[in-house]
Enzyme design. Sequence first.
Site, PDB file in Angstrom:
ATOM      1  N   ASN A   9       9.037  -9.078  -8.700  1.00 48.91           N
ATOM      2  CA  ASN A   9       7.871  -8.352  -8.494  1.00 48.91           C
ATOM      3  C   ASN A   9       7.888  -7.763  -7.173  1.00 48.91           C
ATOM      4  O   ASN A   9       7.689  -8.477  -6.175  1.00 48.91           O
ATOM      5  CB  ASN A   9       6.631  -9.299  -8.687  1.00 48.91           C
ATOM      6  CG  ASN A   9       5.461  -8.818  -8.426  1.00 48.91           C
ATOM      7  OD1 ASN A   9       5.216  -7.435  -8.182  1.00 48.91           O
ATOM      8  ND2 ASN A   9       4.377  -9.500  -8.435  1.00 48.91           N
ATOM      9  N   LYS A  11       5.758  -5.572  -5.990  1.00 50.67           N
ATOM     10  CA  LYS A  11       4.493  -5.477  -5.451  1.00 50.67           C
ATOM     11  C   LYS A  11       4.620  -3.910  -5.128  1.00 50.67           C
ATOM     12  O   LYS A  11       4.976  -2.979  -5.489  1.00 50.67           O
ATOM     13  CB  LYS A  11       4.116  -6.476  -4.481  1.00 50.67           C
ATOM     14  CG  LYS A  11       4.379  -7.967  -4.906  1.00 50.67           C
ATOM     15  CD  LYS A  11       3.799  -8.902  -4.011  1.00 50.67           C
ATOM     16  CE  LYS A  11       3.901 -10.295  -4.771  1.00 50.67           C
ATOM     17  NZ  LYS A  11       3.339 -11.486  -3.967  1.00 50.67           N
ATOM     18  N   HIS A 100      -2.100 -10.883 -12.407  1.00 52.21           N
ATOM     19  CA  HIS A 100      -1.397 -11.478 -10.992  1.00 52.21           C
ATOM     20  C   HIS A 100      -2.637 -11.788  -9.983  1.00 52.21           C
ATOM     21  O   HIS A 100      -3.703 -11.020  -9.993  1.00 52.21           O
ATOM     22  CB  HIS A 100      -0.761 -10.497 -10.244  1.00 52.21           C
ATOM     23  CG  HIS A 100       0.185 -10.976  -9.300  1.00 52.21           C
ATOM     24  ND1 HIS A 100      -0.330 -11.081  -8.031  1.00 52.21           N
ATOM     25  CD2 HIS A 100       1.393 -11.357  -9.353  1.00 52.21           C
ATOM     26  CE1 HIS A 100       0.722 -11.781  -7.350  1.00 52.21           C
ATOM     27  NE2 HIS A 100       1.679 -12.051  -7.890  1.00 52.21           N
ATOM     28  N   GLU A 102      -3.337 -11.394  -7.137  1.00 54.52           N
ATOM     29  CA  GLU A 102      -3.520 -10.219  -6.121  1.00 54.52           C
ATOM     30  C   GLU A 102      -4.529  -9.421  -6.912  1.00 54.52           C
ATOM     31  O   GLU A 102      -5.237  -8.606  -6.231  1.00 54.52           O
ATOM     32  CB  GLU A 102      -2.280  -9.617  -5.590  1.00 54.52           C
ATOM     33  CG  GLU A 102      -1.676 -10.806  -4.590  1.00 54.52           C
ATOM     34  CD  GLU A 102       0.058 -10.465  -4.469  1.00 54.52           C
ATOM     35  OE1 GLU A 102       0.693  -9.344  -5.019  1.00 54.52           O
ATOM     36  OE2 GLU A 102       0.658 -11.365  -3.808  1.00 54.52           O
ATOM     37  N   GLU A 149       1.279 -19.580 -11.142  1.00 54.79           N
ATOM     38  CA  GLU A 149       1.281 -18.977  -9.732  1.00 54.79           C
ATOM     39  C   GLU A 149       0.434 -19.632  -8.926  1.00 54.79           C
ATOM     40  O   GLU A 149      -0.610 -18.948  -8.750  1.00 54.79           O
ATOM     41  CB  GLU A 149       1.541 -17.715  -9.448  1.00 54.79           C
ATOM     42  CG  GLU A 149       2.677 -17.053  -9.999  1.00 54.79           C
ATOM     43  CD  GLU A 149       3.072 -15.640  -9.445  1.00 54.79           C
ATOM     44  OE1 GLU A 149       4.024 -15.507  -9.275  1.00 54.79           O
ATOM     45  OE2 GLU A 149       2.109 -15.061  -9.495  1.00 54.79           O
ATOM     46  N   GLY A 155       3.830 -15.971  -1.247  1.00 52.45           N
ATOM     47  CA  GLY A 155       4.102 -15.145  -0.252  1.00 52.45           C
ATOM     48  C   GLY A 155       3.953 -16.094   1.219  1.00 52.45           C
ATOM     49  O   GLY A 155       3.866 -15.618   2.266  1.00 52.45           O
ATOM     50  N   SER A 182       6.613 -18.359  -3.771  1.00 54.51           N
ATOM     51  CA  SER A 182       7.745 -18.702  -2.723  1.00 54.51           C
ATOM     52  C   SER A 182       9.302 -19.312  -3.031  1.00 54.51           C
ATOM     53  O   SER A 182       9.761 -20.189  -2.683  1.00 54.51           O
ATOM     54  CB  SER A 182       7.086 -19.690  -1.440  1.00 54.51           C
ATOM     55  OG  SER A 182       6.046 -19.165  -0.845  1.00 54.51           O
TER      56      SER A 182
HETATM   57  P1  PGA Z   1       6.422 -14.582  -3.650  1.00 59.28           P
HETATM   58  O1  PGA Z   1       5.481 -14.029  -4.593  1.00 59.28           O
HETATM   59  O2  PGA Z   1       7.722 -14.904  -4.231  1.00 59.28           O
HETATM   60  O3  PGA Z   1       6.567 -13.612  -2.343  1.00 59.28           O
HETATM   61  O4  PGA Z   1       5.790 -15.798  -3.189  1.00 59.28           O
HETATM   62  C1  PGA Z   1       5.514 -13.987  -6.034  1.00 59.28           C
HETATM   63  C2  PGA Z   1       4.637 -13.420  -6.719  1.00 59.28           C
HETATM   64  O5  PGA Z   1       3.473 -13.093  -6.353  1.00 59.28           O
HETATM   65  O6  PGA Z   1       4.748 -13.264  -7.888  1.00 59.28           O
END
Ligand code: PGA
Length: 223
Positions: A9, A11, A100, A102, A149, A155, A182
């Site tokens: 992803n 982003k 997601h 976010e 998640e 992140g 992560s």
């Molecule tokens: P990350 O993000 O691997 O940077 O923690 C995962 C995600 O948001 O799908």
Amino acid sequence: MKKLLIVGNWKSNKTILEAKKWLQEWNVQFPISNIQWRNATVVLCVPYTLLYPLKQEIDRLQIPIQLGAQDVSPFPDGAYTGEVSARQVREFAEWVIIGHSERRQHFGEADAMLAQKVDQAKKEGLKIIYCVQDEHIVVPQGIDVIAYEPVWAIGTGKSDTPENAQHVIAAMNAGIRLYGGSVTPENIRSYVEQPAIDGVLVGGASLDPEKFISLITNACNPR
Ligand code: PGA
């Protein structure tokens, strides 16, 4: 060995030039990475602006990566300024991420709207990766893939323990179940070794092709 689904992803990252560079580097690294490819399906979920140029490059270079979008409109084609409909996504991508954290956090997306997005994606035959932050989130019917998640793991470099991820994911109902938050080349094996975990959703570690390939290599080649 089970078949794994590894989803990157990106982003809100990369220009067309940067994305093409990523693919070229992938193309150099991949043949020497010795990945047992039959064990993994790799999907890259990119910004809308990159879908067309990446599809062209992936087809031209015959790279075994499938494309996905990171979101989709809750409406069909029409007067919805700024939105990209499932029919438009379908021109370039087979997959879509919906829900997601976010999107939920920064854009106020809630269950009712997410259900509309799922409907639109299903109508166009997109494969849906539906993200949930814990086991209490309501999941619409007919989801192909659920990704667990935890918000605090995204992140932050603080991933969930593989044991807890296994515990939460085992209680979820979907054909394919992923862990995200992560995930790195160093910790990937501990997740895919869990019996209920079919793969991972990877943000930061998918931005660098070498890192992403080493993550996939570690996932596919058992200890
Ligand atoms: P990350 O993000 O691997 O940077 O923690 C995962 C995600 O948001 O799908």
